[in-house]
Design a protein around this motif. Structure first.
Motif, PDB file in Angstrom:
ATOM      1  N   CYS A  57      37.438  39.224  46.657  1.00  0.00           N
ATOM      2  CA  CYS A  57      36.033  39.110  47.077  1.00  0.00           C
ATOM      3  C   CYS A  57      35.880  39.379  48.574  1.00  0.00           C
ATOM      4  O   CYS A  57      34.888  39.991  49.006  1.00  0.00           O
ATOM      5  CB  CYS A  57      35.501  37.724  46.727  1.00  0.00           C
ATOM      6  SG  CYS A  57      35.394  37.390  44.956  1.00  0.00           S
ATOM      7  N   PRO A 101      33.475  49.077  40.198  1.00  0.00           N
ATOM      8  CA  PRO A 101      33.340  47.644  39.883  1.00  0.00           C
ATOM      9  C   PRO A 101      33.922  47.264  38.525  1.00  0.00           C
ATOM     10  O   PRO A 101      34.469  46.161  38.380  1.00  0.00           O
ATOM     11  CB  PRO A 101      31.827  47.417  39.923  1.00  0.00           C
ATOM     12  CG  PRO A 101      31.304  48.476  40.826  1.00  0.00           C
ATOM     13  CD  PRO A 101      32.174  49.658  40.562  1.00  0.00           C
ATOM     14  N   LEU A 105      36.725  44.424  37.960  1.00  0.00           N
ATOM     15  CA  LEU A 105      36.528  43.297  37.050  1.00  0.00           C
ATOM     16  C   LEU A 105      37.654  43.198  36.031  1.00  0.00           C
ATOM     17  O   LEU A 105      38.119  42.095  35.703  1.00  0.00           O
ATOM     18  CB  LEU A 105      35.171  43.429  36.341  1.00  0.00           C
ATOM     19  CG  LEU A 105      33.932  43.198  37.214  1.00  0.00           C
ATOM     20  CD1 LEU A 105      32.666  43.472  36.411  1.00  0.00           C
ATOM     21  CD2 LEU A 105      33.920  41.774  37.747  1.00  0.00           C
ATOM     22  N   ALA A 109      40.160  40.161  35.489  1.00  0.00           N
ATOM     23  CA  ALA A 109      40.110  39.446  34.208  1.00  0.00           C
ATOM     24  C   ALA A 109      41.498  39.208  33.625  1.00  0.00           C
ATOM     25  O   ALA A 109      41.712  38.205  32.943  1.00  0.00           O
ATOM     26  CB  ALA A 109      39.253  40.224  33.206  1.00  0.00           C
TER      27      ALA A 109
END
Length: 317
Positions: A57, A101, A105, A109
């Motif tokens: 992040c 993105p 992700l 995950a």
């Protein structure tokens, strides 16, 4: 005033070329803002996952906000920039900022799913304890061990918290964080928890274990922890679900002991509870003597005639 003093302490070492961040962080308690690494393997894996996602992040934030700031400064109107309309509805750009993105992700995950699966793995456990939350305390039942007890806020904290008690809370050790009967568990053993509620929703939470599980009436949720063999000691937690008036007064205390000490405690606790549950002996009752002179039976009652017979009546006549 406090902010000025803090900035002044940071500015002086910075001006002298001395790195002041570690000292400032230690003074202000910045280390307490992060997740604890805990004393179990699963808590450390949760911490590692947290830090991994955190830095992802941070990298995304640096790229996005860096591009925004650069664009605002470089292509400002006062600098003579002319709007470029070629970026509007550009298929290539839209594909790029959609695909990237998605890839990020998916990459996030995979480790998250791996850790979540391990969190829910309650197999191969060495001890099972049923945890029941109630207003306002806990009941611990060591299944198949013959040990069950209640755990509530200790009497000293309970007395000090009362309005107008006259007791200084600073004089009470571990104020509002101590109980009368802590949960005793062995280190180096995978402990399985069956968490439920007796009245409303509660939540059994011990940060050092990486465990936070809701206790819902009518449902049984599972959790587990395995304390490191060298981490014998006391660990504290709280109910993490608003459960009523005294929600803030139902702490959790876990006493982690060596396997030998735990086995001795469990054996003694089971014996004490078994003795307490045994029926009290009754007083002996009186009974007829087995030997000696037999008691004579009472003679049969003879009924007397109420009228004379016919012969007696003739003689009398």
């Amino acid at each position: 005033m406090t902010i000025r003093k803090t900035l002044a302490r940071l500015a002086l070492p910075a001006a002298a070329g001395v790195p002041a961040l570690p000292a400032a962080a230690e003074e202000s308690g910045w280390a307490q803002l992060n997740l604890p690494q805990g004393v179990t393997d699963i808590s450390r894996k949760i911490y590692a996952l947290h830090m991994e996602i955190f830095w992802v992040c941070v990298a995304i934030g640096v790229v996005v906000f860096g591009a925004m700031i650069w664009s605002i400064v470089r292509f400002r109107k006062s600098g003579g920039a002319i709007p470029d309309t070629s970026m509007v509805h550009n298929t290539k750009v839209e594909v790029v900022w959609t695909v990237i993105p998605v890839i990020i992700l998916i990459a996030m995950a995979v480790p998250a799913a791996r850790t979540l699966v391990e969190i829910e793995d309650t197999t191969r456990t060495g001890l099972t304890i049923k945890v029941t939350g109630f207003q306002w305390g806990w009941n611990y039942d060591y299944l198949d061990k013959g040990v069950s007890f209640f755990s509530r806020l200790d009497r000293k904290s309970d007395a000090a918290r009362e309005l107008g008690s006259g007791v200084d809370p600073n004089t009470v050790e571990h104020y509002l964080l101590n109980v009368d009967n802590p949960l005793v568990v062995p280190v180096g053993t995978k402990v399985r928890l069956l968490v439920t509620g007796a009245d409303v929703i509660h939540s059994w939470w011990v940060p050092a274990f990486g465990v936070k599980k809701d206790g819902i009436p009518g449902f049984v949720n599972e959790a587990w922890f395995n304390i490191d063999t060298d981490k014998v000691g006391i660990y504290r937690g709280q109910c993490a679900e608003l459960c009523g008036r005294d929600h803030g007064f139902m702490p959790i205390v876990v006493d982690a002991r060596s396997k030998e000490d735990f086995d001795a405690w469990l054996k003694q606790k089971a014996a004490d509870q078994k003795q307490a549950a045994a029926p009290a002996p009754t007083a002996p009752t009186a009974s007829a003597p087995a030997t000696g002179t037999p008691i004579a039976a009472a003679p049969a009652r003879v009924s007397l005639p109420t009228a004379r017979t016919s012969a007696s009546a003739g003689k009398a006549g």
